[in-house]
Scaffold this motif. Structure first.
Motif, mmCIF file in Angstrom:
data_model
loop_
_atom_site.group_PDB
_atom_site.id
_atom_site.type_symbol
_atom_site.label_atom_id
_atom_site.label_comp_id
_atom_site.label_asym_id
_atom_site.label_seq_id
_atom_site.Cartn_x
_atom_site.Cartn_y
_atom_site.Cartn_z
ATOM 1 N N TYR A 308 0.858 -1.173 0.000
ATOM 2 C CA TYR A 308 0.000 0.000 0.000
ATOM 3 C C TYR A 308 0.898 1.228 0.000
ATOM 4 O O TYR A 308 1.651 1.451 0.939
ATOM 5 N N VAL A 309 0.807 2.031 -1.072
ATOM 6 C CA VAL A 309 1.745 3.130 -1.274
ATOM 7 C C VAL A 309 0.986 4.458 -1.322
ATOM 8 O O VAL A 309 -0.099 4.544 -1.888
ATOM 9 N N ASN A 310 1.568 5.471 -0.689
ATOM 10 C CA ASN A 310 1.043 6.829 -0.761
ATOM 11 C C ASN A 310 2.199 7.799 -0.958
ATOM 12 O O ASN A 310 3.354 7.466 -0.668
ATOM 13 N N PHE A 311 1.878 9.014 -1.441
ATOM 14 C CA PHE A 311 2.951 9.982 -1.672
ATOM 15 C C PHE A 311 2.412 11.393 -1.551
ATOM 16 O O PHE A 311 1.209 11.644 -1.668
ATOM 17 N N ILE A 312 3.324 12.320 -1.315
ATOM 18 C CA ILE A 312 3.053 13.747 -1.411
ATOM 19 C C ILE A 312 4.061 14.323 -2.390
ATOM 20 O O ILE A 312 5.148 13.780 -2.583
ATOM 21 N N GLN A 313 3.684 15.424 -3.034
ATOM 22 C CA GLN A 313 4.519 15.992 -4.088
ATOM 23 C C GLN A 313 4.687 17.488 -3.888
ATOM 24 O O GLN A 313 3.703 18.214 -3.738
ATOM 25 N N ALA A 314 5.936 17.938 -3.853
ATOM 26 C CA ALA A 314 6.239 19.361 -3.704
ATOM 27 C C ALA A 314 6.122 20.062 -5.054
ATOM 28 O O ALA A 314 6.162 19.415 -6.112
ATOM 29 N N PRO A 315 5.999 21.404 -5.062
ATOM 30 C CA PRO A 315 5.903 22.135 -6.327
ATOM 31 C C PRO A 315 7.083 21.901 -7.264
ATOM 32 O O PRO A 315 6.935 22.004 -8.486
ATOM 33 N N ASP A 316 8.268 21.595 -6.707
ATOM 34 C CA ASP A 316 9.431 21.363 -7.556
ATOM 35 C C ASP A 316 9.505 19.931 -8.068
ATOM 36 O O ASP A 316 10.467 19.556 -8.744
ATOM 37 N N GLY A 317 8.492 19.117 -7.754
ATOM 38 C CA GLY A 317 8.465 17.744 -8.236
ATOM 39 C C GLY A 317 9.017 16.723 -7.269
ATOM 40 O O GLY A 317 8.912 15.518 -7.518
ATOM 41 N N ASN A 318 9.614 17.171 -6.161
ATOM 42 C CA ASN A 318 10.130 16.206 -5.203
ATOM 43 C C ASN A 318 8.963 15.411 -4.618
ATOM 44 O O ASN A 318 8.007 15.967 -4.093
ATOM 45 N N THR A 319 9.043 14.111 -4.737
ATOM 46 C CA THR A 319 7.953 13.221 -4.349
ATOM 47 C C THR A 319 8.404 12.347 -3.190
ATOM 48 O O THR A 319 9.374 11.594 -3.318
ATOM 49 N N PHE A 320 7.701 12.476 -2.064
ATOM 50 C CA PHE A 320 8.016 11.690 -0.875
ATOM 51 C C PHE A 320 7.070 10.504 -0.828
ATOM 52 O O PHE A 320 5.849 10.665 -0.871
ATOM 53 N N VAL A 321 7.622 9.304 -0.723
ATOM 54 C CA VAL A 321 6.868 8.062 -0.847
ATOM 55 C C VAL A 321 6.900 7.297 0.468
ATOM 56 O O VAL A 321 7.943 7.211 1.124
ATOM 57 N N VAL A 322 5.761 6.747 0.846
ATOM 58 C CA VAL A 322 5.693 5.853 1.994
ATOM 59 C C VAL A 322 4.908 4.616 1.566
ATOM 60 O O VAL A 322 3.914 4.705 0.855
ATOM 61 N N THR A 323 5.386 3.437 1.965
ATOM 62 C CA THR A 323 4.732 2.191 1.573
ATOM 63 C C THR A 323 4.969 1.132 2.638
ATOM 64 O O THR A 323 5.890 1.240 3.448
ATOM 65 N N ASN A 324 4.118 0.121 2.630
ATOM 66 C CA ASN A 324 4.436 -1.059 3.425
ATOM 67 C C ASN A 324 4.972 -2.147 2.510
ATOM 68 O O ASN A 324 4.809 -2.098 1.286
ATOM 69 N N ARG A 333 6.500 -4.302 7.087
ATOM 70 C CA ARG A 333 7.238 -3.142 7.580
ATOM 71 C C ARG A 333 6.883 -1.919 6.745
ATOM 72 O O ARG A 333 6.273 -2.027 5.679
ATOM 73 N N ILE A 334 7.281 -0.723 7.233
ATOM 74 C CA ILE A 334 7.032 0.535 6.534
ATOM 75 C C ILE A 334 8.346 1.066 5.962
ATOM 76 O O ILE A 334 9.354 1.145 6.675
ATOM 77 N N LEU A 335 8.315 1.436 4.680
ATOM 78 C CA LEU A 335 9.485 1.968 3.982
ATOM 79 C C LEU A 335 9.179 3.381 3.481
ATOM 80 O O LEU A 335 8.021 3.726 3.211
ATOM 81 N N ILE A 336 10.226 4.198 3.332
ATOM 82 C CA ILE A 336 10.079 5.536 2.759
ATOM 83 C C ILE A 336 11.120 5.741 1.668
ATOM 84 O O ILE A 336 12.164 5.064 1.648
ATOM 85 N N GLY A 337 10.866 6.678 0.768
ATOM 86 C CA GLY A 337 11.806 6.999 -0.296
ATOM 87 C C GLY A 337 11.407 8.288 -0.975
ATOM 88 O O GLY A 337 10.340 8.853 -0.701
ATOM 89 N N GLN A 338 12.257 8.763 -1.888
ATOM 90 C CA GLN A 338 11.985 10.000 -2.608
ATOM 91 C C GLN A 338 12.487 9.905 -4.043
ATOM 92 O O GLN A 338 13.443 9.187 -4.332
ATOM 93 N N PHE A 339 11.820 10.641 -4.944
ATOM 94 C CA PHE A 339 12.316 10.829 -6.303
ATOM 95 C C PHE A 339 11.702 12.114 -6.831
ATOM 96 O O PHE A 339 10.786 12.678 -6.226
ATOM 97 N N ASN A 340 12.190 12.607 -7.965
ATOM 98 C CA ASN A 340 11.667 13.835 -8.548
ATOM 99 C C ASN A 340 10.807 13.489 -9.760
ATOM 100 O O ASN A 340 11.313 13.037 -10.791
ATOM 101 N N SER A 341 9.500 13.700 -9.623
ATOM 102 C CA SER A 341 8.580 13.315 -10.688
ATOM 103 C C SER A 341 8.738 14.188 -11.928
ATOM 104 O O SER A 341 8.540 13.717 -13.051
#
Length: 388
Positions: A308-324, A333-341
């Motif tokens: 199950y994955v969710n994300f938030i996205q900043a105006p500059d495209g930086n995307t913060f991801v959280v998933t189990n 377990r819960i994992l987090i990560g980031q990428f630029n969309s």
């Protein structure tokens, strides 16, 4: 992806993430013993004030696992309201019915007393009505999220004038086996998308649109098939989160899915989180192919893992991801990560621009009132033809 919440022999799942105007990030999740309901569970939160680098200690909002509360909670739905407060909605079951409750926080640390939500028209009086997914803020200040009663799928709208009353808009009654876990994506006050998970169904992710605020819905078919180069569903694609990306005057939909390994699919070859993007105007009339812009694979140990994955996205495209990530039959377990969309969209979708240069040469040449070189950098121009 990096680990934030270890399984610890338990099942950590249904993570949600939201960001306040001041930049604070809150994550919520459901911690229970075992994979299925009917066990001890908590609804927990953590807060980060530095973009997810560090996090506060776990805060239990409600639960009968460690929280000392009498009943079992389920799911967690997270967002922000028009005042910038965090809003957390989750279900509480008494063993016979699961009903939604709500709490608010101005700082992500201290939360209000939980209160029950009611419904303007209750489709299942005294029975189960389950909230699910991200809480989305509409331009008017109203909030929306998905609910389901069996295979009846709804969008629920909460007006800040009556913050404890939900106005349910029926989207569709599933004709096939469905977990009714859906993604609600508002484009404007009245134009919305609704992507639905149908589990165990060979086919693709069905989706619906409305242009009148949920009064009427149009079945847009599905997200496509292999012959069209789109992504398909073989019982293992779980739409979980979506947002709009604006680049160079074009609107795109980014859809995040948790994906189980399925041998009939061209990709992925292991359990993964997949982010797909398509132009919004073409998604609306189902005339486009989606493109995979990012995949975050899990280690393939043979388990048909839920994600199950969710994300938030900043105006500059930086995307913060959280998933189990399931690590065993009853452990997650819960994992987090980031990428630029933005970078991925620019790489996968090209735009042609005609530039009429005004100037005498060199860096003096201008377009749209700025040096051409600045425009090229700003708009990520990859090909340039002309004499300037």
């Amino acid at each position: 992806l990096t680990e934030l919440i270890p399984e610890g022999g338990d099942y950590q799942t249904f993570p949600q993430v939201a960001q306040a105007p001041n930049g604070n990030i809150v994550m919520s999740w459901h911690h229970q013993l075992g994979h299925v309901g009917g066990s001890l569970a908590d609804i927990n939160t953590k807060m980060s004030s530095d973009g997810g680098k560090t996090w506060t200690a776990t805060n239990t909002i409600y639960g009968n696992l460690t929280g000392g509360d009498p009943l079992e909670p389920y799911y967690s739905c997270l967002g922000t309201d028009k005042h910038g407060r965090f809003v957390l909605i989750f279900g509480i079951t008494d063993g016979s019915a699961n009903r939604p409750w709500v709490t608010y926080s101005t700082n992500g640390l201290v939360w209000s007393d939980i209160e029950p939500l009611t419904f303007a028209i209750d489709p299942n009086p005294g029975g189960t009505i389950v909230p699910f997914g991200q809480i989305k803020l509409l331009p008017s200040g109203k909030m929306g999220l998905t609910f389901y009663v069996g295979d009846n799928n709804y969008v629920g709208i909460i007006d800040p004038i009556n913050p404890l009353v939900v106005d349910l808009k029926l989207v569709v009654i599933s004709s096939t086996p469905s977990y009714s876990e859906a993604v609600f994506l508002p484009i404007s006050e009245n134009v919305w998308y609704y992507f639905l998970r149908e589990d165990g169904v060979a086919g693709t992710v069905p989706y619906y649109t409305t242009v009148d605020g949920g009064t009427t819905w149009v079945n847009r078919g599905n997200t496509g098939d292999v012959s069209e180069g789109d992504f398909v569903d073989s019982g293992g694609w779980l739409p979980q989160s979506a947002s709009i990306i604006e680049r160079s005057g074009e609107s795109y939909i980014m859809l995040a899915l948790g994906v189980r390994k399925t041998v009939s699919l061209p990709y992925p070859t292991s359990p993964s989180i997949v982010f797909m993007v398509a132009k919004e105007k073409e998604v609306f009339d189902n005339s486009t192919g989606w493109q995979k812009i990012q995949e975050m694979p899990f280690v393939d140990d043979g388990f048909d893992r839920d994600a199950y994955v969710n994300f938030i996205q900043a105006p500059d495209g930086n995307t913060f991801v959280v998933t189990n990530e399931e690590t065993a039959t009853d452990e997650s377990r819960i994992l987090i990560g980031q990428f630029n969309s933005h970078k991925y969209v620019e790489r996968n979708f090209s735009t042609s621009v005609n530039i009429d240069v005004v100037g005498t040469g060199g860096t003096a040449n201008t377009f749209s009132g700025q040096p051409v070189i600045n425009y090229i950098r700003q708009e990520n121009v990859v090909s340039f033809y002309g004499n300037a």
